[in-house]
Design a protein around this motif. Structure first.
Motif, PDB file in Angstrom:
ATOM      1  N   ALA A 136       0.919   4.158  -2.785  1.00 45.78           N
ATOM      2  CA  ALA A 136       0.700   5.550  -2.383  1.00 45.78           C
ATOM      3  C   ALA A 136       1.775   6.448  -2.974  1.00 45.78           C
ATOM      4  CB  ALA A 136       0.696   5.660  -0.863  1.00 45.78           C
ATOM      5  N   GLU A 195       1.099   7.242   3.655  1.00 45.52           N
ATOM      6  CA  GLU A 195       0.145   6.162   3.411  1.00 45.52           C
ATOM      7  C   GLU A 195      -1.216   6.499   4.010  1.00 45.52           C
ATOM      8  OE1 GLU A 195      -0.484   1.436   4.557  1.00 45.52           O
ATOM      9  OE2 GLU A 195       1.556   2.253   4.451  1.00 45.52           O
ATOM     10  N   ALA A 196      -1.209   7.187   5.163  1.00 47.10           N
ATOM     11  CA  ALA A 196      -2.470   7.556   5.815  1.00 47.10           C
ATOM     12  C   ALA A 196      -3.274   8.520   4.946  1.00 47.10           C
ATOM     13  CB  ALA A 196      -2.196   8.180   7.180  1.00 47.10           C
ATOM     14  N   ILE A 246       0.840  -1.194   0.000  1.00 49.31           N
ATOM     15  CA  ILE A 246       0.000   0.000   0.000  1.00 49.31           C
ATOM     16  C   ILE A 246       0.880   1.251   0.000  1.00 49.31           C
ATOM     17  CG2 ILE A 246      -1.815   1.276   1.199  1.00 49.31           C
ATOM     18  CD1 ILE A 246      -2.751  -1.395   0.113  1.00 49.31           C
ATOM     19  N   SER A 247       1.952   1.229   0.780  1.00 45.92           N
ATOM     20  CA  SER A 247       2.822   2.408   0.855  1.00 45.92           C
ATOM     21  C   SER A 247       3.505   2.681  -0.479  1.00 45.92           C
ATOM     22  CB  SER A 247       3.871   2.219   1.954  1.00 45.92           C
ATOM     23  OG  SER A 247       4.682   1.080   1.698  1.00 45.92           O
ATOM     24  N   SER A 266      -4.698   6.589   2.037  1.00 45.17           N
ATOM     25  CA  SER A 266      -5.817   5.735   2.438  1.00 45.17           C
ATOM     26  C   SER A 266      -7.093   6.548   2.631  1.00 45.17           C
ATOM     27  CB  SER A 266      -5.470   4.978   3.727  1.00 45.17           C
ATOM     28  OG  SER A 266      -4.401   4.080   3.507  1.00 45.17           O
ATOM     29  N   GLN A 267      -6.960   7.749   3.201  1.00 44.25           N
ATOM     30  CA  GLN A 267      -8.133   8.601   3.386  1.00 44.25           C
ATOM     31  C   GLN A 267      -8.720   9.030   2.044  1.00 44.25           C
ATOM     32  OE1 GLN A 267      -6.775  11.803   5.859  1.00 44.25           O
ATOM     33  NE2 GLN A 267      -6.630  10.553   7.717  1.00 44.25           N
ATOM     34  N   SER A 288     -11.177   1.121   2.565  1.00 45.84           N
ATOM     35  CA  SER A 288      -9.725   1.306   2.588  1.00 45.84           C
ATOM     36  C   SER A 288      -9.064   0.556   1.438  1.00 45.84           C
ATOM     37  CB  SER A 288      -9.162   0.799   3.916  1.00 45.84           C
ATOM     38  OG  SER A 288      -9.280  -0.617   3.993  1.00 45.84           O
ATOM     39  N   PRO A 289      -7.841   0.948   1.056  1.00 51.87           N
ATOM     40  CA  PRO A 289      -7.149   0.240  -0.024  1.00 51.87           C
ATOM     41  C   PRO A 289      -6.977  -1.252   0.237  1.00 51.87           C
ATOM     42  CG  PRO A 289      -6.034   2.302   0.458  1.00 51.87           C
ATOM     43  CD  PRO A 289      -7.074   2.124   1.519  1.00 51.87           C
ATOM     44  N   SER A 290      -6.654  -1.634   1.474  1.00 47.41           N
ATOM     45  CA  SER A 290      -6.427  -3.051   1.769  1.00 47.41           C
ATOM     46  C   SER A 290      -7.710  -3.859   1.653  1.00 47.41           C
ATOM     47  CB  SER A 290      -5.821  -3.204   3.173  1.00 47.41           C
ATOM     48  OG  SER A 290      -6.669  -2.620   4.152  1.00 47.41           O
ATOM     49  N   PHE A 303      -8.374   7.487  -0.829  1.00 49.10           N
ATOM     50  CA  PHE A 303      -8.927   6.315  -1.506  1.00 49.10           C
ATOM     51  C   PHE A 303     -10.296   5.957  -0.924  1.00 49.10           C
ATOM     52  CE2 PHE A 303      -9.532   1.887  -2.554  1.00 49.10           C
ATOM     53  CZ  PHE A 303      -9.014   1.783  -3.840  1.00 49.10           C
ATOM     54  N   LYS A 304     -10.435   6.041   0.378  1.00 50.20           N
ATOM     55  CA  LYS A 304     -11.709   5.698   1.020  1.00 50.20           C
ATOM     56  C   LYS A 304     -12.796   6.689   0.634  1.00 50.20           C
ATOM     57  CE  LYS A 304     -13.672   4.174   5.409  1.00 50.20           C
ATOM     58  NZ  LYS A 304     -13.392   3.872   6.840  1.00 50.20           N
TER      59      LYS A 304
END
Length: 325
Positions: free
Chosen positions: A275, A283-284, A271-272, A287-288, A297-299, A290-291
């Motif tokens: 990103a 990454e945070a 994920i990182s 993820s925000q 979340s990406p995962s 992407f959500k």
């Protein structure tokens, strides 16, 4: 490269899946390829295309019909045919060059080459949404497009007999014909139509779009994009938002998220790393973003995609994780 070329490159065209049919009255096919552009080329005779809620459409020799979103439809000998429609999609999987005989023993007859393009559905979504539900390029009349006449002649020659590299050549030809349809449509979009494809005809906006698609990882600012467009910051932002329906950086973020979704579903990168590839140092923060776009979340999104493609692999992975815990 111009912006349309970059947008088409982002779609990752992977050739066509097709079927060649020799149809005798009465006959009927049904086809649906959700998210993937379906097409029909009439090489001889005529056919009728039927879609729910629309008037029947006559398709004649030399015509090319493209349904960009692959919406469900029938193609048949006449609007009120006596035939029961059969699903055409299974016959495309084999990509048989030898025409398949279909229908009854009557006249008139119709030869069709039908298929669908293969590309990244997520990356193509904005373009497909901006195109009409049906594009009809007529091969008859006073001035049929030269590219269509040449393409049909080339295709007829290619399918006439087996030759080396035949499938690869037909794949590329199918991609080219679809791109020509898109190009013709983009050139016909009037300014002020509310269709964001009009931006591709606007040199200022097209330049900015090309830079965003060429280098989405860069931390673009509105002043930098305005400079590429040779406009003031406010004039660029206003024109971009009015034409494309969203501000420049919103467009860039959504494009980055589509690129990230492609990496999540098609690669094993962390994920990182993904990103970083789409321009996020955190990454945070990625993820925000992407959500906000995909609702998860990406995962989790990656796991859902993997489950849809290969549920056994996901079950095995989850089992291994539980055992390790």
């Amino acid at each position: 490269m111009d912006s349309l070329s970059l947008i088409l490159d982002d779609m990752h065209f992977d050739g066509v899946v097709f079927a060649s049919t020799h149809n005798s009255t009465p006959w009927a096919w049904r086809l649906a390829t959700p998210g993937l552009a379906a097409f029909h080329m009439v090489t001889s005779g005529q056919a009728w295309l039927l879609r729910e809620g629309e008037e029947p459409l006559l398709v004649q020799t030399g015509d090319l019909i493209v349904l960009p979103a692959g919406s469900q439809h029938h193609i048949q000998d006449k609007p009120q045919t006596m035939a029961v429609a059969q699903d055409l999609l299974p016959h495309m999987a084999a990509s048989e060059l030898e025409p398949q005989k279909h229908g009854g023993q009557g006249e008139p007859k119709c030869d069709l080459i039908s298929g669908h393009a293969r590309f990244d559905v997520d990356m193509a979504a904005p373009l497909i949404a901006a195109l009409p539900s049906l594009m009809h390029v007529r091969g008859l009349g006073e001035a049929p497009p030269l590219w269509l006449a040449i393409g049909l002649q080339f295709l007829a020659q290619e399918v006439a007999a087996p030759r080396p590299a035949q499938q690869a050549i037909i794949n590329r030809l199918g991609d080219i014909l679809f791109m020509e349809c898109i190009r013709d449509y983009v050139e016909s979009v009037p300014e002020g139509s509310g269709n964001w494809l009009a931006a591709l005809k606007d040199r200022a906006l097209s330049n900015a779009l090309a830079h965003m698609h060429r280098d989405p990882r860069r931390n673009w600012t509105v002043p930098e994009l305005a400079q590429q467009a040779c406009l003031s910051r406010s004039a660029f932002a206003d024109r971009f938002t009015q034409t494309l329906g969203e501000p420049p950086l919103t467009y860039l973020t959504r494009h980055r998220m589509r690129l990230a979704a492609r990496q999540l579903s098609g690669s094993g990168l962390s994920i990182s790393k993904i990103a970083d590839l789409v321009g996020y140092s955190s990454e945070a923060a990625f993820s925000q973003a992407f959500k906000r776009e995909y609702g998860t979340s990406p995962s989790v999104w990656r796991q859902q995609r993997l489950a849809a493609v290969n549920p056994i692999a996901v079950a095995t992975t989850n089992g291994d994780q539980q055992a390790a815990a």
